[in-house]
Design a protein around this motif. Sequence first.
Motif, short mmCIF file in Angstrom:
data_model
loop_
_atom_site.label_atom_id
_atom_site.label_comp_id
_atom_site.label_asym_id
_atom_site.label_seq_id
_atom_site.Cartn_x
_atom_site.Cartn_y
_atom_site.Cartn_z
N ILE A 104 -5.66 5.00 2.97
CA ILE A 104 -5.05 4.92 1.17
C ILE A 104 -5.75 6.24 0.41
O ILE A 104 -7.24 6.16 0.61
N ALA A 129 -2.06 -6.12 -3.19
CA ALA A 129 -2.23 -5.77 -1.30
C ALA A 129 -4.00 -6.65 -1.60
O ALA A 129 -4.13 -7.69 -0.50
N MET A 130 -4.61 -5.80 -2.11
CA MET A 130 -6.09 -6.70 -2.45
C MET A 130 -6.24 -8.00 -2.83
O MET A 130 -7.00 -8.66 -2.03
N GLY A 183 -7.96 4.19 -6.36
CA GLY A 183 -8.04 2.85 -6.37
C GLY A 183 -8.98 2.47 -5.19
O GLY A 183 -9.54 2.04 -4.50
N THR A 184 -9.42 4.23 -4.79
CA THR A 184 -10.39 4.36 -3.66
C THR A 184 -11.12 4.09 -4.27
O THR A 184 -11.98 2.37 -2.87
N VAL A 218 -2.08 -1.38 -4.75
CA VAL A 218 -3.33 -1.82 -4.23
C VAL A 218 -3.75 -2.71 -4.30
O VAL A 218 -4.18 -3.28 -3.86
N CYS A 219 -3.90 -2.83 -5.95
CA CYS A 219 -4.61 -4.23 -6.35
C CYS A 219 -3.91 -5.21 -6.20
O CYS A 219 -4.77 -6.24 -5.29
N LEU A 265 -4.77 0.28 4.16
CA LEU A 265 -6.27 -0.07 3.24
C LEU A 265 -6.81 1.37 3.26
O LEU A 265 -7.44 1.67 2.56
N VAL A 282 -11.11 -0.27 -3.13
CA VAL A 282 -10.73 -0.73 -2.17
C VAL A 282 -11.93 -0.23 -0.86
O VAL A 282 -12.22 -1.83 -0.23
N CYS A 329 0.31 -0.91 0.19
CA CYS A 329 -0.25 -0.27 -0.25
C CYS A 329 0.92 1.63 0.20
O CYS A 329 0.73 2.50 -0.61
N GLY A 384 1.85 1.85 -3.33
CA GLY A 384 0.91 2.15 -4.38
C GLY A 384 0.69 1.06 -5.07
O GLY A 384 -0.51 1.06 -5.92
N TRP A 433 -13.24 -3.59 0.23
CA TRP A 433 -13.65 -3.53 2.52
C TRP A 433 -14.42 -4.42 2.40
O TRP A 433 -14.85 -4.84 3.44
#
Length: 491
Positions: A469, A444-445, A473-474, A441-442, A466, A477, A436, A439, A481
Motif C-alpha cells: 500500500i 483492513a487494519m 494511510g502509509t 486501509v483503516c 499492507l 500502516v 487493501c 483502499g 504494523w
Amino acid sequence: MVRTSSLTPRSKFFIRKHRKWPVSPYNTKWHTLFNQHQALQTLKHSPLNPPQNLLSTLIHSFKTFNSDPTPEAYNFVLKTLTKTSQLTHIPSVLDRLESVEKFHTPESIFANLIRFYGSANRIGDAIDVFYRIPKFRCDPSAVSLNSLLYVLCGSSKGLKMVPQILLNSRAMGIRLEESSFRILITALCGIGRVGYAIEIMKCMIRNGYDLDVKICSLVLSSLCEQKGLAGLEVVGFLEEMKRVGFCAAMMDYSNVIRFLVKQGKGLDALRVLGKMKVEGMKPDVVCYTMVLHGVIADGDYKNADKVFDELLVLGLVPDVYTYNVYIKGLCKQNNVEAGIKMVTCMEELGCKPNLITYNMLLKALCKNGELGRAKELVSEMTLKGVGVNLQTHRIMLDGLFCKGDIDEACIFMEEMLDKFLCHCCLAYDNVIYGLCQKGFVCKAMELLQKMVDKNVAPGARAWEALLLISGIGTNLVKITWTGLLNRIEID
C-alpha cells in the motif's frame, strides 16, 4: 458271648497257611487315593509364605500321609508360583518333577506355564519349557505348540522364531492342527503379511482341513486394507475362495466394495453389487451407499440414478449418508435446485438433513454465484435448528469475496472471529487483501487488529497487501504494523 467270625472258609484256610491277611486293609486303591487327597488338602491349606518353602511343603505333606505327590499337587504349586510371580522357584519344581517323579505329566501343566512365561515377556523360558516336555514323560501335541505359537505371535521378536519352532516341532512328532493354522494366519494378517497368510491358508486346505469361514473373512478383510493392491487381486481372491466352498457374508462383500471405491473403481464395485444379487443376497443400504459414492466419484451419473432408484425399489430406507452422497452428485452436475428439492423429500420421509447436507448445497450455490439463494438457505438452516459452523462461514466468506461483496464479507469475517476459534484461515487474508485493493486501509487494519486479539495469525497475503500500500494511510500502516509485530512476538 462268642462272636461269630465273618471270614469265609476260604479266607480262614489262607490265613492258616500264610499267616497273613489276603489283602492289606491299608494298601487298597481307595486308601491310596484318600491319602493323596488328604495330602493335597494339607498342601493347599498350608501357609504359603515364604514361597520358597512351597516345594518342601509339598514333599512333607505327601510323606506325612505315606503317599507319592500327584500331578494335581505339582499343578497347584506351579499355579501358585505363577500367580505370585515367584519365577525364580519354578525351575526347582520342574527339576524335581523331571528327575524324581515317575508319573506321566499332563500336557496342560506345560501349556499353562508357557502362556504364563509369555505374559511375563520371558519368551526364552517359554521355549525351553516346550522343548523339555518329552523329559517329563509327556508326549507333546498341538496343545502345547499352540500355547507357544500364541506367545511368539504376540511380538515381532517372537515371530522371527516361529519357522524354526515349526521345524523342531515336526521333529518332535507334533502335527499341526486347524487351530495352529488359525493362530499363524491371524498373526500374519495382524502384521500385514497377508500374502504369507494366504499361502498358509491354501496349505491348510491342501492338507485336508475344512475351510474356516472366519479365517477366510479375516484374510479378505486384511487384504482389503493393503495399500498398493489392485482391485482385480481382491476380487480374484474372493472368487477363488468361493470355488473351494467359501460363502461370503454381507460384511465380506462390504469390505470388497469399500476397497474398490477407495481405489476409484466405482464400476467394479457396481459389478460386485450385481454378484451379490445373483447369489440371492440382498445388499443393505451401506453397500448401496458405497457403490453410489463410487460411481458418482467416477462421474457416472447415469448409473448413480439407477443405483439410487434400485435401492428405493428394493424397499431399503436411505439414511442421511445416502442422501448426502446423492446430493453431492447433483451438485457436481450443477443441479443445485434438485439437491434442495431432495432435502425437502428427506424431511418428508423423516430423514433430517445435517450440516454436511447444507454445506454442500451452500458451496455449490456460492460457486455458481447465487449468493442471495445461499443467504436464504443459511436463514432456513437457522430456523430449522441446524447451527452453522466454521466451514459454513468459510464457504460464505469465499463466495462473497469472489463476487466482490467486500462489505458483506467483512460482516461474516467478524462473526467468524467472534464465534469460532480459527488460528489460521486463508479466507481472512483474502478479505484483508480485497480491502487493501479497494483502499479501505483503516478497515483492513481494524480487522487485522481483531485477528491478533483473537490469536489468529495473519497469512503472507495479508502482510503483502499492507506492505504494497502506498499513499493513503502509509504512516498508519507503519505504526500498526510495528505494534502488531511486537504483540505477536510477546504472545
